[in-house]
Design a protein around this motif. Structure first.
Motif: not given
Length: 447
Positions: A50-55
């Motif tokens: 989720d964090v990688l996708a948001a970045m």
């Protein structure tokens, strides 16, 4: 030879090439359980989708915008999220690139507030011994980590200093816990009086002391007494939650458990979980309002403050913590970890104290449990433990100087919130083996 100036100039550390979940992998293929979250940073572990996708989404939109010209949607959203989940009254947010920068910003904001309200004579901060607030000069000055301060002391501003709230070390024989707390508060009030309370800007403290002393929690009522004294003398309370905040202690803010509201709270580490460098200061509205109605600006700033990709990472981290009920998980897994540590080390002749809250836990090592005598600092026991742990595929955060900056050793544990009970058990098993190797008969020769 490496061209990087590494933390230790004695050699080059292993090269990290990959990380996933609670593990980091080096170039040789060795896997390490990250039982310290780096430095209590990686609260979601590594590689969270989720964090990688948001970045990635944010990079595709806009990777950088200088805050002298623009704000961004994502930084505004992060601020709204933080305020929505903070105790009522903390509703202004200032973003920076890490915890040390956030401390520096909080100190400047506190000083400018008093200038703006016509009290420029307030020029002194009060901090505690055996504390740490970062490495910039003002933050280093307010902190009480003597090992970090020593060679830079001529460059540091004068700061009032009081005792830490360190019950294991400093509560006197026969003294009740309430009596100990009252003694600390009396010392703090006497310090305000000696400095001249009209000269003091703020009292600065870690809600739960981090790496300098090893997860030392306050005694019940300590911070309520501190808040009362700050209100009585008209000064500010700045709480440093760079390490202990953002859920690390089981509530989003550690001070929520103390029943107080600081004027400024400093965040870092778990705010962005290591996915991007970010820190923040949360302030009460009346502080910022006086600047807004006065000079109209906070006279401070950094090039990368409010960085959009950092804000996107932090917002994703905080949404995952809320969505997955990781605050509840921290409480449960923290209790499980303390139980496992007590089973392994509760009767250990060289483990004097197991303390902390949530998933921020410290083990203090002693040469003798009854007298609490520390090991000879020349042994550098904390460094031996780190070496033995790394050899066993375990990352922990040992430190020396626990007692006074020179004497004492402890190990800090701050595993990711997502660690399973089985992984916590493996952490304890590897730590036990590492301690046994570091505390062999050739090593243990007392104080």
């Amino acid at each position: 030879m490496s061209k990087v100036i590494h933390r230790s100039l004695a050699g080059v550390p292993p090269v990290a090439v990959a990380a996933q979940g609670v593990e980091v992998v080096d170039a040789g293929g060795r896997r390490y359980i990250d039982a310290s979250g780096g430095a209590a940073v990686s609260c979601l572990g590594h590689g969270h989708p989720d964090v990688l996708a948001a970045m990635h989404r944010q990079i595709d939109r806009i990777a950088y915008a200088h805050t002298g010209f623009f704000t961004t949607e994502v930084s505004e959203q992060l601020a709204e999220h933080l305020v929505a989940h903070a105790p009522e009254g903390l509703d202004q947010v200032y973003f920076v690139s890490g915890g040390s920068e956030a401390v520096e910003a909080a100190l400047k904001l506190a000083r400018q507030y008093f200038v703006e309200i016509g009290q420029p004579q307030r020029t002194v901060f009060v901090g505690r011994r055996q504390s740490y607030h970062g490495n910039p000069l003002a933050a280093l000055a307010v902190g009480g980590n003597e090992w970090r301060r020593r060679q830079f002391a001529p460059l540091l501003m004068d700061v009032g200093r009081v005792s830490p709230c360190f019950e294991y070390r400093d509560r006197l024989p026969g003294e009740t816990q309430d009596g100990y707390t009252a003694r600390l508060l009396a010392e703090l009030e006497a310090t305000f009086e000696a400095l001249g309370p009209e000269r003091v800007i703020a009292f600065v403290a870690e809600t739960v002391v981090g790496a300098t002393a090893g997860a030392v929690p306050p005694t019940p009522g300590y911070f309520r007494g501190v808040r009362r004294l700050c209100d009585q003398y008209g000064l500010l309370l700045i709480l440093d939650e760079v390490m202990c905040g953002m859920g690390r202690c089981g509530t989003l803010y550690a001070f929520e458990q103390e029943g107080v509201l600081p004027d400024l709270v400093v965040l870092g580490k778990g705010l962005g979980a290591g996915y991007q460098p970010i820190g923040a200061v949360l302030a009460r509205e009346h502080i910022v309002r006086r600047l807004r109605e006065g000079s109209g600006a906070f006279q401070h700033g950094h090039t990368y403050m409010g960085h959009p990709v950092a804000a996107a990472a932090a917002l994703a981290v905080q949404k995952v913590i809320q969505r997955d009920n990781l605050l509840g998980a921290v409480t449960m897994r923290g209790a499980a970890l303390r139980r496992l540590l007590r089973e392994a080390f509760g009767e250990h002749p060289h483990v004097g104290d197991i303390r902390g809250c949530g998933l921020l836990i410290g083990l203090e090592l002693v040469a003798d449990r009854d007298s609490k005598a520390p090991f000879d600092p020349a042994l550098r026991l904390h460094a031996r433990i780190k070496d033995q742990a790394m050899a066993r595929g375990l990352m922990v955060y040992p430190m020396g100087g626990t007692i006074d900056g020179r004497r004492g050793d402890h190990v800090l544990l701050a595993p990711p919130f997502i660690a399973s009970e089985a992984e916590l058990g493996e952490i304890v098993d590897r730590l036990a083996a590492s301690l046994a190797a570091a505390l062999n008969p050739a090593t243990v020769r007392g104080v």
